[in-house]
Design a protein around this motif. Sequence first.
Motif, mmCIF file in Angstrom:
data_model
loop_
_atom_site.group_PDB
_atom_site.id
_atom_site.type_symbol
_atom_site.label_atom_id
_atom_site.label_comp_id
_atom_site.label_asym_id
_atom_site.label_seq_id
_atom_site.Cartn_x
_atom_site.Cartn_y
_atom_site.Cartn_z
ATOM 1 N N LEU A 24 -14.141 -2.324 10.596
ATOM 2 C CA LEU A 24 -12.953 -1.465 10.602
ATOM 3 C C LEU A 24 -13.197 -0.222 9.745
ATOM 4 C CD1 LEU A 24 -10.046 -0.984 11.486
ATOM 5 C CD2 LEU A 24 -9.301 -2.346 9.511
ATOM 6 N N TYR A 25 -13.800 -0.407 8.586
ATOM 7 C CA TYR A 25 -14.104 0.731 7.715
ATOM 8 C C TYR A 25 -15.019 1.721 8.449
ATOM 9 C CZ TYR A 25 -15.973 3.604 4.011
ATOM 10 O OH TYR A 25 -16.353 4.690 3.269
ATOM 11 N N ALA A 26 -16.034 1.214 9.142
ATOM 12 C CA ALA A 26 -16.986 2.076 9.843
ATOM 13 C C ALA A 26 -16.341 2.822 11.014
ATOM 14 C CB ALA A 26 -18.170 1.250 10.344
ATOM 15 N N HIS A 100 -0.930 2.701 9.826
ATOM 16 C CA HIS A 100 -0.387 1.932 8.705
ATOM 17 C C HIS A 100 -1.036 0.552 8.610
ATOM 18 C CE1 HIS A 100 2.444 4.979 7.613
ATOM 19 N NE2 HIS A 100 3.076 4.929 8.777
ATOM 20 N N LYS A 101 -1.240 -0.096 9.746
ATOM 21 C CA LYS A 101 -1.867 -1.428 9.725
ATOM 22 C C LYS A 101 -3.312 -1.335 9.236
ATOM 23 C CE LYS A 101 1.067 -3.646 13.024
ATOM 24 N NZ LYS A 101 1.346 -5.029 13.200
ATOM 25 N N ILE A 102 -4.053 -0.342 9.745
ATOM 26 C CA ILE A 102 -5.453 -0.174 9.346
ATOM 27 C C ILE A 102 -5.547 0.159 7.860
ATOM 28 C CG2 ILE A 102 -7.481 1.315 9.598
ATOM 29 C CD1 ILE A 102 -6.714 1.515 12.617
ATOM 30 N N LEU A 106 -7.460 -1.757 4.802
ATOM 31 C CA LEU A 106 -8.535 -1.077 4.073
ATOM 32 C C LEU A 106 -8.127 -0.574 2.688
ATOM 33 C CD1 LEU A 106 -10.171 1.035 6.923
ATOM 34 C CD2 LEU A 106 -10.959 -1.129 5.947
ATOM 35 N N ALA A 107 -6.930 -0.893 2.243
ATOM 36 C CA ALA A 107 -6.451 -0.415 0.933
ATOM 37 C C ALA A 107 -7.516 -0.649 -0.133
ATOM 38 C CB ALA A 107 -5.162 -1.127 0.562
ATOM 39 N N SER A 112 -14.333 5.098 -0.395
ATOM 40 C CA SER A 112 -15.721 4.701 -0.578
ATOM 41 C C SER A 112 -16.649 5.742 0.033
ATOM 42 C CB SER A 112 -15.942 3.344 0.104
ATOM 43 O OG SER A 112 -17.311 3.009 0.094
ATOM 44 N N ASP A 113 -17.887 5.771 -0.415
ATOM 45 C CA ASP A 113 -18.857 6.719 0.144
ATOM 46 C C ASP A 113 -19.821 6.038 1.116
ATOM 47 O OD1 ASP A 113 -20.256 5.279 -1.719
ATOM 48 O OD2 ASP A 113 -21.025 7.008 -2.819
ATOM 49 N N ARG A 114 -19.466 4.837 1.587
ATOM 50 C CA ARG A 114 -20.294 4.142 2.570
ATOM 51 C C ARG A 114 -20.292 4.909 3.890
ATOM 52 N NH1 ARG A 114 -17.994 -1.471 3.417
ATOM 53 N NH2 ARG A 114 -16.070 -0.410 2.928
#
Length: 119
Positions: A24-26, A100-102, A106-107, A112-114
Amino acid sequence: MKPTPIAAARPGVLSLTIKDKNALYAAYMPFVKGGGIFVPSGRTYKLGEEVFMLLTLMDSKEKIPVAGHVIWVTPPGAQGSRTSGIGIQFSEKDSGIARHKIEGILAGSLNSDRLTHTM
């Protein structure tokens, strides 16, 4: 782990299942006004093209309907072995439900710098 795109029954309707927080972050695009998400795809899309997607997050059975338009295209064979696909900006018609859900999931990791699929 990469998000899993699923072929849709109707043209123009995408289905995306994201099974874990790293995927999800990616895929999430927080730098886009109203939020956006990267969807792996081998199909050709044009910038500005309207799309509709059913998004499933993590272990939820809920399919979140997302309307939006293409704002990013990573073609097959892109430099750096990047995953081909499109970035979809969420429509204001959705009242920010997907965003909002995402962002709730990811809160704490949004700054992050990934590396992600887009930036």
